[in-house]
Design a protein around this motif. Structure first.
Motif, PDB file in Angstrom:
ATOM      1  N   LEU A  59       0.771  -1.033  -0.159  1.00 15.28           N
ATOM      2  CA  LEU A  59       0.089   0.016  -0.434  1.00 15.28           C
ATOM      3  C   LEU A  59       0.721   1.355  -0.110  1.00 15.28           C
ATOM      4  N   ASN A  60       0.527   1.886  -1.055  1.00 21.88           N
ATOM      5  CA  ASN A  60       2.338   3.185  -1.319  1.00 21.88           C
ATOM      6  C   ASN A  60       1.247   4.207  -0.616  1.00 21.88           C
ATOM      7  N   ARG A  61       0.437   4.397   1.085  1.00 20.72           N
ATOM      8  CA  ARG A  61       0.818   5.458   1.853  1.00 20.72           C
ATOM      9  C   ARG A  61       1.038   4.614   3.235  1.00 20.72           C
ATOM     10  N   ARG A  62       1.737   5.909   3.295  1.00 17.23           N
ATOM     11  CA  ARG A  62       2.311   5.914   5.047  1.00 17.23           C
ATOM     12  C   ARG A  62       1.661   6.204   5.602  1.00 17.23           C
ATOM     13  N   GLY A  63       1.759   6.064   7.203  1.00 16.16           N
ATOM     14  CA  GLY A  63       1.146   6.257   8.253  1.00 16.16           C
ATOM     15  C   GLY A  63      -0.377   5.430   8.537  1.00 16.16           C
TER      16      GLY A  63
ATOM     17  N   ASP B 285       6.931 -13.121   8.010  1.00 13.00           N
ATOM     18  CA  ASP B 285       6.168 -13.903   7.365  1.00 13.00           C
ATOM     19  C   ASP B 285       5.101 -13.052   6.702  1.00 13.00           C
ATOM     20  N   ILE B 286       4.503 -11.862   7.048  1.00 22.34           N
ATOM     21  CA  ILE B 286       3.922 -10.815   6.251  1.00 22.34           C
ATOM     22  C   ILE B 286       4.529  -9.479   6.567  1.00 22.34           C
ATOM     23  N   LEU B 287       5.044  -9.070   5.015  1.00 21.21           N
ATOM     24  CA  LEU B 287       5.558  -7.502   5.068  1.00 21.21           C
ATOM     25  C   LEU B 287       4.870  -6.763   4.724  1.00 21.21           C
ATOM     26  N   VAL B 288       4.327  -5.463   5.618  1.00 25.10           N
ATOM     27  CA  VAL B 288       2.991  -4.553   5.054  1.00 25.10           C
ATOM     28  C   VAL B 288       4.599  -3.344   4.498  1.00 25.10           C
ATOM     29  N   ALA B 289       4.109  -3.213   3.565  1.00 23.61           N
ATOM     30  CA  ALA B 289       5.213  -1.983   2.482  1.00 23.61           C
ATOM     31  C   ALA B 289       4.542  -1.231   2.347  1.00 23.61           C
ATOM     32  N   THR B 290       5.459   0.196   1.746  1.00 22.05           N
ATOM     33  CA  THR B 290       5.422   0.796   1.009  1.00 22.05           C
ATOM     34  C   THR B 290       6.011   0.676  -1.132  1.00 22.05           C
ATOM     35  N   GLN B 291       6.450   1.883  -1.015  1.00 17.94           N
ATOM     36  CA  GLN B 291       7.411   1.468  -2.475  1.00 17.94           C
ATOM     37  C   GLN B 291       8.081   1.508  -2.078  1.00 17.94           C
ATOM     38  N   ALA B 292       9.151   1.618  -1.094  1.00 19.80           N
ATOM     39  CA  ALA B 292      10.320   1.671  -0.493  1.00 19.80           C
ATOM     40  C   ALA B 292      10.589   0.110  -0.691  1.00 19.80           C
ATOM     41  N   ALA B 293       9.412  -1.431  -0.571  1.00 15.93           N
ATOM     42  CA  ALA B 293      10.011  -2.077  -1.185  1.00 15.93           C
ATOM     43  C   ALA B 293       9.568  -3.409  -2.256  1.00 15.93           C
ATOM     44  N   ALA B 294       9.153  -2.003  -3.181  1.00 13.52           N
ATOM     45  CA  ALA B 294       8.540  -2.365  -4.946  1.00 13.52           C
ATOM     46  C   ALA B 294       9.541  -2.423  -5.153  1.00 13.52           C
ATOM     47  N   LYS B 295      10.758  -2.881  -5.520  1.00 15.74           N
ATOM     48  CA  LYS B 295      11.937  -2.371  -6.336  1.00 15.74           C
ATOM     49  C   LYS B 295      13.182  -2.634  -5.595  1.00 15.74           C
TER      50      LYS B 295
ATOM     51  N   LEU C 100       4.197   1.098 -11.358  1.00 18.14           N
ATOM     52  CA  LEU C 100       4.660   0.360  -9.371  1.00 18.14           C
ATOM     53  C   LEU C 100       3.436  -0.502  -9.423  1.00 18.14           C
ATOM     54  N   LEU C 101       3.258  -0.721  -9.545  1.00 18.23           N
ATOM     55  CA  LEU C 101       2.466  -2.310  -9.027  1.00 18.23           C
ATOM     56  C   LEU C 101       2.612  -3.620 -10.795  1.00 18.23           C
ATOM     57  N   ALA C 102       3.692  -3.191 -11.190  1.00 14.26           N
ATOM     58  CA  ALA C 102       3.861  -4.160 -11.940  1.00 14.26           C
ATOM     59  C   ALA C 102       5.135  -4.528 -11.545  1.00 14.26           C
ATOM     60  N   GLN C 103       6.291  -4.072 -11.073  1.00 10.91           N
ATOM     61  CA  GLN C 103       7.025  -3.337  -9.881  1.00 10.91           C
ATOM     62  C   GLN C 103       6.781  -4.241  -8.740  1.00 10.91           C
ATOM     63  N   ALA C 104       5.354  -3.898  -8.078  1.00 17.46           N
ATOM     64  CA  ALA C 104       5.472  -4.237  -6.583  1.00 17.46           C
ATOM     65  C   ALA C 104       5.050  -5.947  -6.712  1.00 17.46           C
TER      66      ALA C 104
END
Length: 720
Positions: free
Chosen positions: A418-422, A528-538, A571-575
């Motif tokens: 989810l590319n939304r912080r906070g 087991d589960i990583l919740v991430a913004t775009q920092a982990a998508a590439k 972004l979604l293709a990278q994620a």
């Protein structure tokens, strides 16, 4: 014969200033000098020298030539070109180029070493200290830790003369890379691309190639072969690898170190100033032959730059939008031309600009269509939230939760993207409807539950979440609307209380070291589960990650940005490409309310070419990039009436040029930031128009009042 030196100063000044060269100083182009400016001496760089005979005006003299490395000709030329292209003062890019030169040098450290004298009284503790000291000089605290003793034992040996103290200057050298070391095994497709790139690198002239490979196809191994060819062909050749995210640098540095047996120079904002100074000086001296860094590394003083690699070239992080505004991908191509260097643009989802240049034959086009080894591209499915919505107050739909449960049961990993912080992007009062915004700014405050604060991601303002609405005073009336990564993590912990869950965003990962630790934990299967913004998508490679769940696939399509569809697809293709990168099959589930949108259909079918063809057709019809050019003018001021009057004056001053259309002035979507009102023009031009020259001519026709600031953005990426 006297000479005049044109000296460029790293300040917001419109041009280089002329100074007289003192007798015998013998200045050269690129020399760093101290020159008088008002009552002060200022550092500057010599950009030109000419005969001063017959001058009709007195000039101040250069005060001294600094004992600092000379900026190479290519760097001086690039700085001036970048300023003209960006329609900015040349001192702005020069300040970036001199950032390392102005950083403090590393201070000498105090170390202790054995003198050979025996202590008057021997004890087991003292014996351990002397035994540890025999391994080599080390600091007092380190020696005490190594021997397992207190600082007092070490001090006693110093007092008796058994240990001597001396100052040691930190090693500033870089080991030369070994280009002959064997690289990774390449499949036939990789080997063919590597051969072409190696030939480019050895040619020693300007050339550009687009390395277009699906996620997991091994683009890094391919461009490292080109780097090896460049380094082997010339003992002085230097290589620059640009990355969009600091979080990616450590992984790439490790691969470069493994490939060449020497650690490259590292350059980004998290590098300590003394280390930055060390890299800057080594690059200028030609001793640092490989640099891995963020966009500002493009301004380093390379002596003989032979190859530039722009990894993830499509990434919008290459666009600098504060201070000196530039797109590092475009400037990398320009620097390659100035230096006579080869340029490689690498991406799984190339920008439309680069694809257009490749289609037109201006760039070589090398395609890697399959993943390396046994890995296969993940299956991608759409979850129609209109048919299977999440439970009330939840954000993960039943099909995604079921897939997560299966994945967790097999001992595999899930990435929730989810590319939304906070915690929540909007906080409002349910009593009066007030939306919480930052002071003097239109930007909404985002709730961060970890810190218990409301934060403005635009200005950095933060405040504790109040107990009552500041507008109406109602208590316990503030509610959080929408999900951020913290809220998704909270839901995941509720659903999987036994799972190891972590969050990867700029709010939870503060520096490169923490990013490396989290990436290593994920790669080792400790999460087991990583919740991430775009920092982990590439760019990351997680062997046990087999499921990617995109929580809000529609997020990037909102807002009316001309690049919205392109960015969302990229972004979604990278994620989704993080899944199934080893021998385990992967899949991706995209939650969407618009499953029929062309972006979603292209992602599901994994048909990038169809999406690109449709997007290109729309852009060509409208004359938008890459078939046209755009520029933005952003003006701001504290007084709305004065700003409006200035914008009308500026509109009347716009040059009437064929092939150029000016739209505006209009209120910016973020019309108030830090107490300053903001208005915008948007300029569209045909490809044949020199847009930078047009904007420079327009800017020269108007002089903004003292309180109004004007910024020009060539090829804007943000329309806020």
């Amino acid at each position: 014969m006297s000479r005049i030196a044109s000296v460029l100063i790293p300040m917001p000044l419109p041009e280089a200033f002329d100074y007289e060269e003192p007798e015998g100083m013998d200045l050269g182009l690129g020399d760093q000098v101290a020159v008088p400016l008002g009552p002060r001496l200022i550092r500057g760089v010599v950009t030109a020298l000419r005969d001063g005979t017959g001058g009709n005006r007195p000039l101040k003299s250069v005060a001294e030539r600094l004992d600092e490395p000379r900026l190479p000709y290519g760097t001086v030329e690039f700085v001036q070109w970048a300023a003209r292209y960006a329609v900015d003062v040349p001192g702005a890019p020069l300040a970036i180029a001199l950032r390392g030169a102005r950083a403090p040098k590393a201070k000498p450290t105090r170390v202790l070493e054995a003198t050979g004298l025996a202590p008057g009284r021997s004890t087991p503790a003292r014996a351990r200290v002397l035994e540890a000291a025999a391994a080599g000089p080390m600091s007092g605290p380190d020696l005490a830790r190594a021997a397992g003793v207190s600082a007092g034992v070490v001090k006693g040996l110093v007092d008796e003369g058994c240990l001597a103290e001396r100052l040691v200057t930190p090693d500033t050298g870089f080991q030369p890379p070994d280009a002959s070391r064997k690289g990774s095994h390449l499949n036939p497709s990789q080997a063919a691309a590597a051969a072409v790139l190696a030939e480019m690198a050895r040619a020693g002239k300007f050339d550009v190639a687009l390395l277009d490979g699906v996620t997991g196809s091994g683009k890094t191994e391919v461009y490292l072969e080109a780097a090896a060819a460049a380094l082997a062909s010339d003992p002085d050749a230097q290589v620059l690898i640009l990355l969009p995210e600091i979080a990616l640098t450590q992984a790439v540095i490790a691969r470069v170190t493994q490939r060449f047996g020497a650690r490259p120079g590292e350059w980004h904002s998290d590098v300590a100033p003394p280390a930055r100074r060390r890299v800057w000086e080594a690059v200028a001296a030609g001793d640092c032959r490989i640099v891995v860094g963020a966009r500002s590394a493009l301004f380093l003083p390379f002596r003989k730059l032979a190859l530039i690699v722009v990894d993830e070239e499509h990434d919008s992080s290459f666009k600098q939008e504060d201070g000196f505004i530039y797109q590092a991908r475009d400037l990398a191509v320009a620097r390659g031309k100035i230096e006579g260097a080869a340029v490689i643009l690498a991406s799984a989802t190339p920008s439309l600009e680069s694809l257009r240049n490749a289609e037109a034959g201006r760039y070589r086009w090398l395609r890697l269509s399959a993943r390396h080894g046994a890995a296969q591209l993940p299956d991608i499915a759409l979850i129609d939230l209109r048919e299977t919505p999440p439970e009330a107050g939840r954000w993960l739909s039943p099909p995604l939760v079921a897939a997560m449960r299966e994945t967790y049961g097999r001992g595999e990993q899930t990435l929730l993207f989810l590319n939304r912080r906070g915690y929540a992007p909007l906080v409002l009062c349910k009593a009066c409807g007030e939306r919480m915004t930052a002071p003097d700014t239109d930007s909404w405050l985002v709730e961060h539950r970890y810190s218990g604060r409301l934060v403005c991601h635009l200005t950095g303002f933060s405040m504790p979440k109040p107990a009552a609405c500041p507008h109406c005073g109602a208590k316990d009336s503030l509610v959080s609307i929408g999900p951020g990564v913290e809220r998704v993590e909270e839901e995941a912990r509720h659903l999987f209380p036994e799972a190891r869950i972590a969050v990867f965003s700029s709010d939870t990962v503060f520096d490169a070291r923490e990013a490396r630790r989290l990436v290593e934990s994920m790669a080792a299967g400790e999460i087991d589960i990583l919740v991430a913004t775009q920092a982990a998508a590439k760019g990351h490679n997680f062997p046990k990650l087999t499921l990617v769940g995109v929580v809000d696939a529609d997020l990037g399509l909102r807002g009316g940005d001309l690049r919205a569809a392109e960015r969302t697809y990229q972004l979604l293709a990278q994620a989704t490409g993080r899944a199934g990168r080893k021998d385990r099959p992967g899949r991706a589930l995209l939650q969407t309310y618009a499953p029929d949108h062309p972006v979603m259909q292209a992602l599901q079918a994994q048909d990038r070419d169809a999406f690109v063809e449709a997007e290109m057709a729309e852009r060509e019809l409208a004359g938008l990039p890459p078939f046209g050019r755009l520029a933005a003018v952003i003006a701001s001021g504290p007084d709305a009436a004065q700003l409006e009057a200035f914008m009308q004056t500026m509109a009347q001053a716009a040059p009437n040029t064929p092939g150029v259309e000016v739209y505006g002035p209009a209120d910016a979507p973020l019309g108030l930031v830090r107490g300053r009102r903001r208005k915008r023009f948007l300029v569209r031009a045909d490809r044949g128009v020199d847009l930078s020259a047009y904007m420079a001519a327009w800017r020269a026709r108007v002089r903004p009042p003292g309180q109004i600031r004007v910024a020009i953005d060539i090829d804007p990426y943000s329309f806020l």
